[in-house]
Design a protein around this motif. Structure first.
Motif, PDB file in Angstrom:
ATOM      1  N   VAL A   1      -2.174   1.248  -4.345  1.00  8.48           N
ATOM      2  CA  VAL A   1      -1.538  -0.060  -4.162  1.00  8.48           C
ATOM      3  C   VAL A   1      -0.726  -0.380  -5.413  1.00  8.48           C
ATOM      4  O   VAL A   1      -1.131  -0.031  -6.527  1.00  8.48           O
TER       5      VAL A   1
ATOM      6  N   LYS B   1      -6.520   3.781  -4.747  1.00  6.92           N
ATOM      7  CA  LYS B   1      -7.522   3.209  -3.861  1.00  6.92           C
ATOM      8  C   LYS B   1      -8.569   4.226  -3.436  1.00  6.92           C
ATOM      9  O   LYS B   1      -9.757   4.000  -3.602  1.00  6.92           O
TER      10      LYS B   1
ATOM     11  N   ASP C   1       0.836  -1.195   0.000  1.00  7.75           N
ATOM     12  CA  ASP C   1       0.000   0.000   0.000  1.00  7.75           C
ATOM     13  C   ASP C   1       0.873   1.249   0.000  1.00  7.75           C
ATOM     14  O   ASP C   1       1.845   1.344   0.761  1.00  7.75           O
TER      15      ASP C   1
END
Length: 281
Positions: free
Chosen positions: A119, A193, A100
């Motif tokens: 990510v 994300k 991440d």
């Protein structure tokens, strides 16, 4: 230009590795290797546990002999032998790794501060380069992903960041893949994300969206009233052509009222009858 120079440096470093392996160990190096090999043969029952190594299907071993990489290709998978005292090796995992990207405070092109995270999926494509060209390929890729995210999103407007995530992901992937090629790293995929906006901006955008919906609702209601008035006008023209049509419509209305079990029924009187009595007075 910077990317080209970085690629040239990566190619040069690979060529240097090949040249070093081609130059060999030298006379002193070979003497030490031979002595170590003879010593390992003399203590064979003990040295066999030190010399035999096994790497798994998804691993490769980069072997160093007196500090030099022994071959242009990493060993594995399976079993291989090491000469005690002179050989050492480093295991490299070839599986895809994901991590991440921590939330980054980014100032967009239209001066809006947003927090974006993502990510990254990558794998080692060249084990020798990942060991010889960078001290920690995993950590270096993570740091580069953070700076690349900031650099790419800094050239985008807020609307592009919110609606054009796919092209941003492809742009980041191409940039990262090109920059990490000299490290033996292959970046397979990059995804955005979440995009977090300031609360004040969220309220402003919500108020704007609500006002837009209310304006559309008023326009739709006005169009409905206009269409209804046109239909009523056409109906009145049809009824005016036949006086009995108005009486039939009146009876239909009475049947509708009676079906609802109302206690009060209103009987409208035609204006012609009322005007007749008014003239007699």
């Amino acid at each position: 230009m910077e990317m080209d120079s970085e690629m040239e440096r990566g190619a040069q470093s690979k060529q240097d590795l090949m040249d070093d392996s081609n130059r060999g160990l030298g006379c002193c190096g070979w003497i030490i290797v031979i002595i170590s090999a003879i010593f390992s043969i003399l203590i064979f029952p003990v040295s066999i546990f030190i010399s035999i190594k096994i790497v798994k299907e998804y691993e490769r071993a980069v072997i160093f002999r007196l500090g030099r990489i022994t071959a242009r290709k990493a060993k594995g998978p399976g079993i291989f032998f090491l000469i005690p005292c002179t050989d050492s090796f480093i295991k490299v995992d070839l599986r895809t790794v994901s991590f991440d990207i921590p939330p980054q405070e980014i100032l967009t092109k239209d001066s809006v501060t947003v927090s974006v995270d993502g990510v990254v999926y990558f794998r080692v494509s060249d084990p020798i380069a990942s060991v010889a060209n960078v001290s920690n390929a995993d950590y270096s890729t993570r740091l580069l992903a953070q700076t690349t995210l900031r650099n790419v999103l800094g050239t985008k407007n807020l609307s592009e960041v919110l609606s054009d995530r796919e092209s941003i992901s492809h742009s980041m992937q191409a940039t990262l893949d090109e920059a990490t090629d000299s490290w033996g790293i292959k970046v397979e995929r990059v995804e955005i994300k979440d995009v977090k906006l300031p609360h004040q901006l969220q309220r402003a955008m919500a108020a704007e969206a609500e006002a837009t919906r209310e304006a559309r609702a008023k326009v739709i209601a006005a169009e409905g009233e206009m269409n209804a008035s046109r239909a009523l006008k056409e109906a009145s023209l049809v009824i005016s052509e036949s006086p009995s049509g108005l009486q039939l419509r009146y009876l239909q209305t009475l049947s509708t009222i009676a079906a609802e079990k109302n206690s009060t029924i209103i009987f409208p009187l035609p204006m012609d009858i009322i005007s007749h009595f008014m003239h007699k007075k």
